[in-house]
Design an enzyme around this catalytic site. Structure first.
Site, PDB file in Angstrom:
ATOM      1  N   LYS A  12       0.837  -1.201   0.000  1.00 28.43           N
ATOM      2  CA  LYS A  12       0.000   0.000   0.000  1.00 28.43           C
ATOM      3  C   LYS A  12       0.875   1.254   0.000  1.00 28.43           C
ATOM      4  O   LYS A  12       0.581   2.230  -0.689  1.00 28.43           O
ATOM      5  CB  LYS A  12      -0.869   0.054   1.260  1.00 28.43           C
ATOM      6  CG  LYS A  12      -2.062  -0.835   1.265  1.00 28.43           C
ATOM      7  CD  LYS A  12      -2.865  -0.504   2.532  1.00 28.43           C
ATOM      8  CE  LYS A  12      -4.129  -1.304   2.631  1.00 28.43           C
ATOM      9  NZ  LYS A  12      -4.894  -0.972   3.856  1.00 28.43           N
ATOM     10  N   ASP A  65      -8.351   1.813   4.330  1.00 29.76           N
ATOM     11  CA  ASP A  65      -8.967   0.501   4.409  1.00 29.76           C
ATOM     12  C   ASP A  65      -9.558   0.146   3.049  1.00 29.76           C
ATOM     13  O   ASP A  65     -10.202   0.989   2.406  1.00 29.76           O
ATOM     14  CB  ASP A  65     -10.064   0.481   5.487  1.00 29.76           C
ATOM     15  CG  ASP A  65     -10.377  -0.944   5.907  1.00 29.76           C
ATOM     16  OD1 ASP A  65      -9.431  -1.686   6.218  1.00 29.76           O
ATOM     17  OD2 ASP A  65     -11.555  -1.321   5.921  1.00 29.76           O
ATOM     18  N   PHE A 141      -0.275  -7.592  -5.024  1.00 29.04           N
ATOM     19  CA  PHE A 141      -0.377  -8.304  -3.758  1.00 29.04           C
ATOM     20  C   PHE A 141      -1.844  -8.665  -3.522  1.00 29.04           C
ATOM     21  O   PHE A 141      -2.728  -8.251  -4.284  1.00 29.04           O
ATOM     22  CB  PHE A 141       0.159  -7.435  -2.611  1.00 29.04           C
ATOM     23  CG  PHE A 141      -0.659  -6.209  -2.333  1.00 29.04           C
ATOM     24  CD1 PHE A 141      -0.538  -5.080  -3.117  1.00 29.04           C
ATOM     25  CD2 PHE A 141      -1.584  -6.185  -1.288  1.00 29.04           C
ATOM     26  CE1 PHE A 141      -1.316  -3.959  -2.885  1.00 29.04           C
ATOM     27  CE2 PHE A 141      -2.356  -5.059  -1.028  1.00 29.04           C
ATOM     28  CZ  PHE A 141      -2.224  -3.940  -1.838  1.00 29.04           C
ATOM     29  N   ASP A 144      -4.834  -9.190  -6.082  1.00 30.37           N
ATOM     30  CA  ASP A 144      -4.468  -8.736  -7.432  1.00 30.37           C
ATOM     31  C   ASP A 144      -4.446  -9.840  -8.489  1.00 30.37           C
ATOM     32  O   ASP A 144      -4.842  -9.597  -9.634  1.00 30.37           O
ATOM     33  CB  ASP A 144      -3.114  -8.009  -7.404  1.00 30.37           C
ATOM     34  CG  ASP A 144      -3.245  -6.578  -6.899  1.00 30.37           C
ATOM     35  OD1 ASP A 144      -4.377  -6.058  -6.823  1.00 30.37           O
ATOM     36  OD2 ASP A 144      -2.200  -5.969  -6.568  1.00 30.37           O
ATOM     37  N   HIS A 166      -8.362   1.631  -7.502  1.00 27.97           N
ATOM     38  CA  HIS A 166      -9.100   2.213  -6.382  1.00 27.97           C
ATOM     39  C   HIS A 166      -8.170   3.084  -5.515  1.00 27.97           C
ATOM     40  O   HIS A 166      -8.516   4.195  -5.137  1.00 27.97           O
ATOM     41  CB  HIS A 166      -9.685   1.064  -5.544  1.00 27.97           C
ATOM     42  CG  HIS A 166      -8.729  -0.079  -5.351  1.00 27.97           C
ATOM     43  ND1 HIS A 166      -8.298  -0.862  -6.407  1.00 27.97           N
ATOM     44  CD2 HIS A 166      -8.049  -0.526  -4.268  1.00 27.97           C
ATOM     45  CE1 HIS A 166      -7.423  -1.752  -5.955  1.00 27.97           C
ATOM     46  NE2 HIS A 166      -7.235  -1.569  -4.670  1.00 27.97           N
TER      47      HIS A 166
HETATM   48  P1  ITT Z   1      -3.442  -2.274   6.929  1.00 26.68           P
HETATM   49  O1  ITT Z   1      -2.355  -2.463   7.935  1.00 26.68           O
HETATM   50  O2  ITT Z   1      -3.316  -0.985   6.158  1.00 26.68           O
HETATM   51  O3  ITT Z   1      -4.854  -2.491   7.477  1.00 26.68           O
HETATM   52  P2  ITT Z   1      -4.086  -4.626   5.326  1.00 26.68           P
HETATM   53  O4  ITT Z   1      -3.288  -5.420   4.345  1.00 26.68           O
HETATM   54  O5  ITT Z   1      -4.708  -5.363   6.482  1.00 26.68           O
HETATM   55  O6  ITT Z   1      -3.173  -3.416   5.814  1.00 26.68           O
HETATM   56  P3  ITT Z   1      -6.767  -3.904   4.329  1.00 26.68           P
HETATM   57  O7  ITT Z   1      -7.448  -4.370   5.568  1.00 26.68           O
HETATM   58  O8  ITT Z   1      -7.142  -2.575   3.802  1.00 26.68           O
HETATM   59  O9  ITT Z   1      -5.190  -3.847   4.528  1.00 26.68           O
HETATM   60  O10 ITT Z   1      -6.889  -4.933   3.164  1.00 26.68           O
HETATM   61  C1  ITT Z   1      -7.891  -5.912   3.111  1.00 26.68           C
HETATM   62  C2  ITT Z   1      -7.404  -7.071   2.255  1.00 26.68           C
HETATM   63  O11 ITT Z   1      -7.457  -6.675   0.901  1.00 26.68           O
HETATM   64  C3  ITT Z   1      -5.982  -7.533   2.564  1.00 26.68           C
HETATM   65  O12 ITT Z   1      -5.942  -8.958   2.478  1.00 26.68           O
HETATM   66  C4  ITT Z   1      -5.164  -6.923   1.440  1.00 26.68           C
HETATM   67  O13 ITT Z   1      -4.071  -7.752   1.070  1.00 26.68           O
HETATM   68  C5  ITT Z   1      -6.185  -6.859   0.303  1.00 26.68           C
HETATM   69  N1  ITT Z   1      -5.932  -5.707  -0.555  1.00 26.68           N
HETATM   70  C6  ITT Z   1      -5.893  -4.402  -0.154  1.00 26.68           C
HETATM   71  N2  ITT Z   1      -5.615  -3.610  -1.204  1.00 26.68           N
HETATM   72  C7  ITT Z   1      -5.488  -4.422  -2.278  1.00 26.68           C
HETATM   73  C8  ITT Z   1      -5.181  -4.219  -3.639  1.00 26.68           C
HETATM   74  O14 ITT Z   1      -4.917  -3.003  -4.116  1.00 26.68           O
HETATM   75  N3  ITT Z   1      -5.121  -5.273  -4.446  1.00 26.68           N
HETATM   76  C9  ITT Z   1      -5.379  -6.523  -4.004  1.00 26.68           C
HETATM   77  N4  ITT Z   1      -5.650  -6.815  -2.723  1.00 26.68           N
HETATM   78  C10 ITT Z   1      -5.709  -5.777  -1.871  1.00 26.68           C
END
Ligand code: ITT
Length: 184
Positions: A12, A65, A141, A144, A166
């Site tokens: 991210k 998020d 990741f 994706d 997004h």
């Molecule tokens: P934070 O510490 O920022 O919360 P996180 O990886 O837990 O990191 P999220 O809760 O926002 O982040 O993500 C929810 C899930 O969606 C998590 O398994 C991510 O790997 C996935 N994800 C988030 N953004 C993505 C993207 O751009 N492409 C594919 N998967 C994504």
């Protein structure tokens, strides 16, 4: 101009830096974490997390998020995307979607910005595409490899992800607002 980005996810940060650095905004990652509300709306999760982290760290912060909303599954996994990824992962989603023709899905990314003792502000970006029939691509990741736009998965599109995703959209909105309102 510097801002603290509270996240444990370095992917991210890389994508956010690609949007913010050219605009002169430096993001500093802090992985102190924040409580993730079990809410139906990722905006509420981002709003609460930003308020919590700003007060805990005593400085302006952003959190972000993301949820993947699959139409035919009534928005599942949505706000539970991290838990679902960690449990059934991409193979589990593909199994749930086996033999289903309607594969439309939307990623929602919500950034929460907050200063200590202030109300959080949110910025949202979305990207609509489809769940692929199989994993494809080495980049990116999380989800994706199974999420595609116009037939190409995010994991296969390299830097193009950062033009149409997004997250690119939410961070562009945030950066524009930040530069308009916070630069002195
Ligand atoms: P934070 O510490 O920022 O919360 P996180 O990886 O837990 O990191 P999220 O809760 O926002 O982040 O993500 C929810 C899930 O969606 C998590 O398994 C991510 O790997 C996935 N994800 C988030 N953004 C993505 C993207 O751009 N492409 C594919 N998967 C994504």
């Amino acid at each position: 101009m510097k801002i603290t980005f509270v996240t444990g996810n370095r992917h991210k940060v890389e994508e956010a830096v690609a949007v913010c650095a050219p605009r002169g905004i430096t993001l500093v990652q802090n992985d102190c974490g924040y409580p993730e509300l079990q809410e139906d709306d990722v905006a509420e999760v981002a709003r609460y997390g930003a308020g919590y982290a700003a007060n805990r760290l005593g400085c302006a912060v952003i959190v972000e998020d993301t949820g993947l909303y699959i139409d035919v599954l009534h928005g599942f996994p949505g706000p539970y995307s991290a838990y679902v990824y960690d449990t059934i992962g991409n193979p589990g989603i593909l199994a749930l979607m086996r033999d289903i023709d309607d594969r439309r899905a939307t990623f929602r990314s919500v950034i929460g910005y907050c200063e200590p003792e202030q109300e959080p502000i949110t910025f949202e970006g979305a990207a609509t595409g489809k769940i692929a029939y199989r994993e494809h691509g080495e980049g990116g990741f999380g989800y994706d490899p199974i999420t595609e736009i116009d037939g190409t998965t995010f994991a296969s599109m390299g830097a193009v992800k950062n033009e149409i995703s997004h997250r690119a959209r939410s961070f562009t909105k945030f950066a524009d607002w930040f530069l308009r309102n916070k630069s002195i």
